[in-house]
Structures are given as structure tokens and as C-alpha cells.
Design a protein around this motif. Structure first.
Motif, PDB file in Angstrom:
ATOM      1  N   PRO A 132       0.817  -1.229   0.000  1.00  0.00           N
ATOM      2  CA  PRO A 132       0.000   0.000   0.000  1.00  0.00           C
ATOM      3  C   PRO A 132       0.845   1.271   0.000  1.00  0.00           C
ATOM      4  CG  PRO A 132      -0.889  -1.578   1.546  1.00  0.00           C
ATOM      5  CD  PRO A 132       0.443  -2.122   1.107  1.00  0.00           C
ATOM      6  N   GLY A 133       1.901   1.285   0.784  1.00  0.00           N
ATOM      7  CA  GLY A 133       2.756   2.477   0.861  1.00  0.00           C
ATOM      8  C   GLY A 133       3.418   2.775  -0.479  1.00  0.00           C
ATOM      9  N   LEU A 134       3.839   1.729  -1.164  1.00  0.00           N
ATOM     10  CA  LEU A 134       4.501   1.942  -2.454  1.00  0.00           C
ATOM     11  C   LEU A 134       3.501   2.364  -3.532  1.00  0.00           C
ATOM     12  CD1 LEU A 134       7.127  -0.906  -2.273  1.00  0.00           C
ATOM     13  CD2 LEU A 134       7.644   1.503  -2.685  1.00  0.00           C
ATOM     14  N   VAL A 135       2.303   1.793  -3.495  1.00  0.00           N
ATOM     15  CA  VAL A 135       1.272   2.241  -4.441  1.00  0.00           C
ATOM     16  C   VAL A 135       0.982   3.717  -4.189  1.00  0.00           C
ATOM     17  CG1 VAL A 135      -1.150   2.001  -5.125  1.00  0.00           C
ATOM     18  CG2 VAL A 135       0.227  -0.040  -4.718  1.00  0.00           C
ATOM     19  N   HIS A 136       0.890   4.045  -2.921  1.00  0.00           N
ATOM     20  CA  HIS A 136       0.611   5.419  -2.535  1.00  0.00           C
ATOM     21  C   HIS A 136       1.712   6.366  -3.023  1.00  0.00           C
ATOM     22  CE1 HIS A 136      -1.727   8.178  -0.216  1.00  0.00           C
ATOM     23  NE2 HIS A 136      -0.643   8.648   0.358  1.00  0.00           N
ATOM     24  N   GLU A 137       2.946   5.935  -2.852  1.00  0.00           N
ATOM     25  CA  GLU A 137       4.077   6.743  -3.321  1.00  0.00           C
ATOM     26  C   GLU A 137       4.039   6.881  -4.852  1.00  0.00           C
ATOM     27  OE1 GLU A 137       6.083   8.714  -2.077  1.00  0.00           O
ATOM     28  OE2 GLU A 137       7.541   9.007  -3.683  1.00  0.00           O
ATOM     29  N   ALA A 138       3.655   5.799  -5.532  1.00  0.00           N
ATOM     30  CA  ALA A 138       3.532   5.866  -6.999  1.00  0.00           C
ATOM     31  C   ALA A 138       2.522   6.949  -7.373  1.00  0.00           C
ATOM     32  CB  ALA A 138       3.102   4.513  -7.553  1.00  0.00           C
ATOM     33  N   PHE A 139       1.421   7.002  -6.663  1.00  0.00           N
ATOM     34  CA  PHE A 139       0.398   8.019  -6.967  1.00  0.00           C
ATOM     35  C   PHE A 139       0.868   9.417  -6.582  1.00  0.00           C
ATOM     36  CE2 PHE A 139      -2.214   4.556  -8.055  1.00  0.00           C
ATOM     37  CZ  PHE A 139      -3.179   5.085  -8.897  1.00  0.00           C
ATOM     38  N   ARG A 140       1.668   9.496  -5.535  1.00  0.00           N
ATOM     39  CA  ARG A 140       2.230  10.812  -5.182  1.00  0.00           C
ATOM     40  C   ARG A 140       3.125  11.303  -6.328  1.00  0.00           C
ATOM     41  NH1 ARG A 140       6.019  13.672  -2.799  1.00  0.00           N
ATOM     42  NH2 ARG A 140       7.592  12.044  -2.999  1.00  0.00           N
ATOM     43  N   GLN A 141       3.889  10.384  -6.888  1.00  0.00           N
ATOM     44  CA  GLN A 141       4.758  10.732  -8.026  1.00  0.00           C
ATOM     45  C   GLN A 141       3.932  11.109  -9.257  1.00  0.00           C
ATOM     46  OE1 GLN A 141       8.080  10.900  -8.201  1.00  0.00           O
ATOM     47  NE2 GLN A 141       8.561  10.181  -6.137  1.00  0.00           N
ATOM     48  N   LEU A 142       2.824  10.385  -9.442  1.00  0.00           N
ATOM     49  CA  LEU A 142       1.994  10.638 -10.623  1.00  0.00           C
ATOM     50  C   LEU A 142       1.244  11.966 -10.527  1.00  0.00           C
ATOM     51  CD1 LEU A 142       0.667   6.991 -10.909  1.00  0.00           C
ATOM     52  CD2 LEU A 142       1.884   8.164 -12.744  1.00  0.00           C
ATOM     53  N   HIS A 143       0.801  12.302  -9.322  1.00  0.00           N
ATOM     54  CA  HIS A 143       0.023  13.532  -9.143  1.00  0.00           C
ATOM     55  C   HIS A 143       0.883  14.731  -8.795  1.00  0.00           C
ATOM     56  CE1 HIS A 143      -3.861  11.714  -9.497  1.00  0.00           C
ATOM     57  NE2 HIS A 143      -3.645  10.872  -8.506  1.00  0.00           N
ATOM     58  N   GLY A 144       1.988  14.467  -8.117  1.00  0.00           N
ATOM     59  CA  GLY A 144       2.807  15.576  -7.624  1.00  0.00           C
ATOM     60  C   GLY A 144       3.841  15.958  -8.662  1.00  0.00           C
ATOM     61  N   GLY A 145       4.113  17.243  -8.782  1.00  0.00           N
ATOM     62  CA  GLY A 145       5.121  17.690  -9.735  1.00  0.00           C
ATOM     63  C   GLY A 145       4.697  17.394 -11.152  1.00  0.00           C
ATOM     64  N   ARG A 146       5.671  17.135 -11.995  1.00  0.00           N
ATOM     65  CA  ARG A 146       5.369  16.872 -13.400  1.00  0.00           C
ATOM     66  C   ARG A 146       4.926  15.418 -13.561  1.00  0.00           C
ATOM     67  NH1 ARG A 146       9.668  17.950 -18.197  1.00  0.00           N
ATOM     68  NH2 ARG A 146       8.246  17.699 -19.940  1.00  0.00           N
ATOM     69  N   PRO A 147       3.732  15.199 -14.097  1.00  0.00           N
ATOM     70  CA  PRO A 147       3.302  13.808 -14.255  1.00  0.00           C
ATOM     71  C   PRO A 147       4.103  13.106 -15.342  1.00  0.00           C
ATOM     72  CG  PRO A 147       1.605  15.333 -15.070  1.00  0.00           C
ATOM     73  CD  PRO A 147       2.763  16.162 -14.612  1.00  0.00           C
ATOM     74  N   ARG A 148       4.540  11.928 -15.017  1.00  0.00           N
ATOM     75  CA  ARG A 148       5.244  11.085 -15.986  1.00  0.00           C
ATOM     76  C   ARG A 148       5.065   9.641 -15.543  1.00  0.00           C
ATOM     77  NH1 ARG A 148      10.692  14.490 -17.893  1.00  0.00           N
ATOM     78  NH2 ARG A 148       9.857  14.757 -19.974  1.00  0.00           N
ATOM     79  N   PRO A 149       5.314   8.676 -16.422  1.00  0.00           N
ATOM     80  CA  PRO A 149       5.068   7.287 -16.023  1.00  0.00           C
ATOM     81  C   PRO A 149       5.919   6.859 -14.829  1.00  0.00           C
ATOM     82  CG  PRO A 149       5.493   7.450 -18.381  1.00  0.00           C
ATOM     83  CD  PRO A 149       5.778   8.794 -17.803  1.00  0.00           C
ATOM     84  N   VAL A 150       5.376   5.928 -14.058  1.00  0.00           N
ATOM     85  CA  VAL A 150       6.127   5.308 -12.968  1.00  0.00           C
ATOM     86  C   VAL A 150       5.967   3.792 -13.081  1.00  0.00           C
ATOM     87  CG1 VAL A 150       5.750   7.284 -11.427  1.00  0.00           C
ATOM     88  CG2 VAL A 150       4.200   5.334 -11.318  1.00  0.00           C
ATOM     89  N   GLU A 151       6.927   3.083 -12.522  1.00  0.00           N
ATOM     90  CA  GLU A 151       6.868   1.620 -12.563  1.00  0.00           C
ATOM     91  C   GLU A 151       6.876   1.068 -11.155  1.00  0.00           C
ATOM     92  OE1 GLU A 151       9.550  -2.277 -13.026  1.00  0.00           O
ATOM     93  OE2 GLU A 151       9.831  -0.515 -11.759  1.00  0.00           O
ATOM     94  N   LEU A 152       5.998   0.104 -10.899  1.00  0.00           N
ATOM     95  CA  LEU A 152       5.998  -0.581  -9.605  1.00  0.00           C
ATOM     96  C   LEU A 152       5.985  -2.077  -9.858  1.00  0.00           C
ATOM     97  CD1 LEU A 152       5.766  -0.620  -6.498  1.00  0.00           C
ATOM     98  CD2 LEU A 152       3.284  -0.404  -6.767  1.00  0.00           C
TER      99      LEU A 152
END
Ligand SMILES: Cc1ncc(C[n+]2csc(CCOP(=O)(O)OP(=O)(O)O)c2C)c(N)n1
Ligand SMILES: [Mg+2]
Length: 541
Positions: A143-163
Motif C-alpha cells: 500500500p505504501g509503495l502504491v501510494h508513493e507511486a500516486f504521489r509521483q503521478l500527481h505531484g510535480g510533473r506527471p510522468r510514467p512510474v513503474e511498480l
């Protein structure tokens, strides 16, 4: 919450973060995720494709048509690498795509023993097309890593992330604490810099705005329009991402070919959410100009041109404050509608010269409702569209940005249509590009997506062939294409095939296709096209 498998933890946290659609292709490492998705089939729709590139292109199309995160789910190694060009496109277009993948068993990672689907350093391999990578090694971490992925996706410049999650972790049961979906702050920019920018813009004699993809990503189109109208400033929308930020019906709206006419006379230039490649062209800023750049990504500030004022801000929040401040400094400004009319005429002439692309492209526009979405591939009508296809609403024009990924269009369009069932989507392809994702005709039919796929068929990689004519004396190599009968192809897949041999027929066939709520394939046989967008001094994006 005991007794949850890693697969269930992943799916539950995705649901909490708002995921309602996943584009995926299963395999042994993902069995526990797909099984958990079975339980949640009423809340999360799983769209399976015929090739992993389709999953990521569709996730990108979904993201760009909706503004939400697009999610794909693929097996590790070959599956993940198959998403490469699509993730690269999403990266270039600042599109929020979450790529979920597996791994080899956790105890084997990094040993190079040749486990099924093993590739050397998977995270590093995908790092050049993602802004963040994560790996969960226990169910509790998920859950924490999914959450961090979404923080990366929504925060700052959106760009793809991999989990990625190894199969043994997806299968393991453990105690799992799910996380609340968070709301992320949108920085409005340092007040002193906003004030400085507002003063320069308000006092400017001839302000000009460049708007890029950042405006659309931040949903800042109302704020942009307000600022442009307050300043009577023309807005040049970049063809790599900005088109649609201001309706092309507005007299202040321009595409890049207007740059050479508008930039030389401008005294203050506001650069919004674009890498401002055009700034690297010294020709038009020989005179004194004040350049103000606003971008959410600090690395973009000054990359191609050193700005006088550099503001790190979200385009929506930043523009909202900027407009307020500009009003305090603003001159009295009569409408520039008449003054700008000759520039529109020059841009129109640039378009009109590009035949038959312009005629064919305008036939398509004439039949598409204002809010219908055009997803363009790298066919020659698509190259014209980049500059000249009139765009009336935000998120209704989708291209591959600076990546120029041939073949992306069709699958991206399917994702866009799945994300926006309330809008019609038209996919623009050449016979070359269309074949990259041809198997997704199957997905189109399986999902009953009412997409209209147009294929301009010249039986060749026409764009390359023209170069071989112009620069290599007609020494044609690797450009002729063997195609099927497209009507029979449509028939074989069970979708309606149509053919149009002229702009008029194209209008008629497209109208008929859009009247029906079903997928269709519209072939437009064409000959060689001499004109191309770069022939005139069209400024780069
Ligand atoms: C991934 C990728 N491979 C190759 C190219 C180079 N390329 C650009 S346009 C083109 C030909 C496109 O042919 P088609 O889709 O039939 O469109 P046409 O030019 O014939 O209108 C090629 C090969 C590219 N842009 N992207
Ligand atoms: Mg072709």
C-alpha cells in the motif's frame, strides 16, 4: 487487516487511489493480482490486449483523454520491455501512466540464473522511460509503495512510474494496512516572482504567451483564457502538447507556424508548461525581450532559453494568482482581433499549401463534433494536423509529442475511447503506423469500443519514400508495403469497413460512421503527398 495476499493488497490500494480501469496482459507472475481483480471485477474493469505495447498505449490514451492516471499491468521482462515505446511516449508527453509489473521470485533477483522472464536489472532498464520505480518485497509494503507511486503521478510533473512485485510477494499472506488516498498540494509560485511577472506582463506593449502540455496537465485552460483576454495576448500552443489549451475559435489562439509572425514584435513573453524549444532559435529574440517562464518542473526552467523570471509553479494555481496580480498593473487594452487577422491568414495559407493533407484533414474536422477526440499517428495528414487541425476543447487532440512514435495512435485511441465513453474518438493512421497495433482490432471488437479508425493507405511508408525521392534521387528502399484488402480485413474482424476516395467521400463516410454507435474502419486510398509540415519555416515545438 490480516489474511490479505500481496495481490489483494495491490488491488485494494489501487481501488482506494481511484483506479477503475486496468489495461493488462496476464502471465504466471501475475496470477495472484488477476485473481484479486476477479473479486473486484465490479469496481475495476480489466481490459486485456493482444500485445503489451497495447496496454501501455491504452493507459496513456486513457490518461490523456481523462486527465486521470492510466494503469497497465504486464508480466516482467519481455512483457515490461514490450511497453517500452509506449512508456517513452507517455514520458515525452508528461502523461500519468502507472505501469505495474511482476518480477522473478524475490530470492532470485539479481543472481542472473536465468529464471523465467528474467532480464538484467529490470528497474534500471525501465528507468529511462519512467520518473520513479518501486519494488515491494513484502505484502505490507505494497500500500505504501502504491501510494508513493500516486504521489509521483500527481505531484510535480506527471510522468510514467513503474511498480514491481515479485510473484512470491503477491502470493504471500500478511498483515496489511491500507492507506487513504491523499490530496496533493499544487504550488502557486513564489509571491515575489509572480508579482514581478505580473508587472512586466501588465506593462507590456505586446505580450505573447507560449502554452505547452503543462497547461492541459494542470487543467489550467480557464485561467489561460482569462490571462490571455486580460492582456489581449496571442497564445501560441505548442504542437507537441499545447494544442487545445485555448479553443482555435478564439482570435487569440495560434499554432506554431504563427511564431515567426508574432514573436519578433513581442516585448514580454510568458512561457507556460513547455520546454520552449522555440526559445533555442535566436532569430526572433535579437531585440530586447523579457521572458517569463512558469513550469512545475524546475529542470525545465531555462533548459532551452534563460528566462528573466523563472517561476516553479503548477500552471493552474500559478496562473490564477498571476491573473489577479496582472489586473493591478494592466494597461488599457483595446481588442487586437483586427490586428491579428493577417496572422491568422498567414497561418491559414501555410495550411492551405499543404495539399491534399489540409483538404482531407478539414473533411474530418467538419464531421467531428467539437468535443470529439482526434488521436493522430505519424501519417502525413497527422503531420498537417499537428499544426492545423482546429482543436476546440482541451484534451481533444492527442499526439505522440516530441517522441514521434509511429504506430502509437490506434491503441492510444482505444484507451482514449474507453476513458471517455461520452465522447467520440477518431483515430488517424497511415497504413504503415496502423499495422503496429493491428492485433488490437481484436480488443476493439471484444470491448465494443465505438472508435472510428481512419487509415490513409498509400501502400508505403509515404513520409520516408518522399525523402528518398527528394534527397536520394528516387532510390526507394524499405518503403513499399504489402497490405491486405482493408475491407476484407474489417470483415474478418466483424467490424464495418468503409472506403473513401476523396475528401467529399471521406466526409460522407465519416458522418455515416459517427452516426452509428459501433467501431468502424475507414480506408482512404491516397497517392504520394508532396507537401510536409517542415517544408515551410514552421517553428519547432
Ligand atoms: C517508432 C518509429 N519508427 C519509425 C519511424 C520513422 N517514420 C516516420 S513516418 C514513417 C512512415 C509512416 O508511414 P505511414 O504510417 O504509412 O504514413 P504515411 O507517411 O505513408 O502517410 C516512418 C517509418 C518513427 N517515426 N517511429
Ligand atoms: Mg503510408
Amino acid at each position: 487487516m490480516p489474511g490479505m495476499t500481496g495481490g489483494q493488497a495491490l488491488v485494494q490500494q489501487l481501488k482506494l487511489e481511484g483506479v477503475d480501469t486496468i489495461f493488462g496482459l496476464p502471465g504466471v507472475q501475475l496470477d495472484h493480482v488477476f485473481d484479486a481483480l476477479y473479486d473486484e471485477r465490479d469496481s475495476i474493469r480489466v481490459i486485456h490486449t493482444r500485445h503489451e505495447q497495447g496496454t501501455a498505449y491504452m493507459a496513456d490514451g486513457y490518461a490523456r483523454a481523462t486527465g486521470r492516471v492510466g494503469t497497465c499491468l504486464v508480466v516482467p521482462g519481455p512483457g515490461l520491455l514490450n511497453t517500452g515505446a509506449a512508456l517513452a511516449t507517455a514520458y515525452a508527453c508528461s502523461s500519468p501512466v502507472l505501469c505495474l509489473t511482476g518480477q522473478i521470485e524475490s530470492r532470485l533477483i539479481g543472481l542472473g540464473r536465468g529464471a523465467l522472464h528474467e532480464v538484467k536489472d529490470q528497474m534500471r532498464a525501465i528507468s529511462s522511460v519512467t520518473k520513479w520505480q518501486g519494488r515491494a518485497m513484502t505484502p505490507a509494503e505494497i500500500p505504501g509503495l502504491v501510494h508513493e507511486a500516486f504521489r509521483q503521478l500527481h505531484g510535480g510533473r506527471p510522468r510514467p512510474v513503474e511498480l514491481e512485485v515479485p510473484p512470491d510477494v503477491l502470493a504471500a499472506e500478511g498483515e496489511v494496512q491500507l492507506r487513504e488516498a491523499a490530496i496533493f498540494d499544487r504550488p502557486a509560485g513564489a509571491p515575489d516572482l509572480i508579482e514581478k511577472a505580473a508587472k512586466a506582463l501588465g506593462e507590456a506593449k505586446s505580450p505573447l504567451v507560449f502554452a505547452g502540455g503543462g497547461v492541459l496537465r494542470a487543467e489550467a485552460w480557464h485561467e489561460l483564457r482569462e490571462l490571455a483576454e486580460t492582456l489581449e495576448a496571442p497564445v501560441i500552443m505548442t504542437n507537441t502538447g499545447g494544442r487545445g489549451a485555448l479553443s482555435d475559435r478564439h482570435y487569440l489562439a495560434f499554432s506554431e507556424p504563427a511564431t515567426q509572425h508574432l514573436a519578433p514584435g513581442a516585448d514580454v513573453i510568458l512561457v507556460l508548461g513547455t520546454r520552449f524549444l522555440v526559445g533555442a532559435n535566436p532569430q526572433w529574440h535579437e531585440d530586447e525581450k523579457t521572458v517569463i517562464q512558469l513550469d512545475i518542473d524546475p529542470e525545465e526552467l531555462g533548459r532551452n532559453y534563460p528566462p528573466d523570471v523563472a517561476i516553479q509553479a503548477d500552471a493552474k494555481a500559478g496562473l490564477a494568482t498571476l491573473v489577479e496580480h496582472v489586473r493591478r498593473h494592466n494597461r488599457r487594452r483595446p481588442s487586437r482581433q483586427e490586428e491579428l487577422a493577417p496572422v491568422h491568414a498567414k497561418v491559414q495559407a501555410h495550411s492551405d499549401a499543404m495539399q491534399p493533407q489540409a483538404e482531407l484533414g478539414m473533411a474530418i474536422r467538419a464531421e467531428m463534433p467539437d468535443d470529439a477526440v482526434l488521436v493522430s499517428d505519424n501519417t502525413q495528414v497527422g503531420h498537417w494536423a499537428r499544426y492545423h487541425f482546429p482543436v476546440y476543447k482541451p484534451r481533444t487532440y492527442i499526439s505522440q509529442g516530441y517522441l514521434g512514435t509511429l504506430g502509437a495512435g490506434f491503441a492510444t485511441a482505444i484507451g482514449a475511447q474507453i476513458g471517455r465513453p461520452d465522447r467520440r474518438v477518431v483515430s488517424l493512421n497511415g497504413d504503415g503506423g496502423f499495422f503496429y497495433n493491428l492485433p488490437e482490432l481484436s480488443t476493439l471488437m471484444q470491448q465494443k469500443v465505438p472508435l472510428v479508425a481512419i487509415v490513409f493507405n498509400d501502400n508505403c511508408f509515404g513520409n520516408v519514400r518522399r525523402t528518398q525521392d527528394e534527397r536520394f534521387g528516387g532510390r526507394h528502399i524499405a518503403v513499399d508495403l504489402y497490405n491486405p484488402d482493408f475491407m476484407k480485413l474489417a470483415d474478418a474482424f466483424g467490424l464495418r469497413g468503409r472506403r473513401a476516395r476523396s475528401a467529399d467521400e471521406l466526409r460522407r463516410e465519416l458522418r455515416a460512421a459517427l452516426e452509428l454507435d459501433e467501431p468502424s474502419l475507414l480506408e482512404v486510398p491516397v497517392g504520394p503527398m508532396e507537401w510536409y509540415a517542415g517544408r515551410e519555416a514552421a517553428a519547432p515545438g
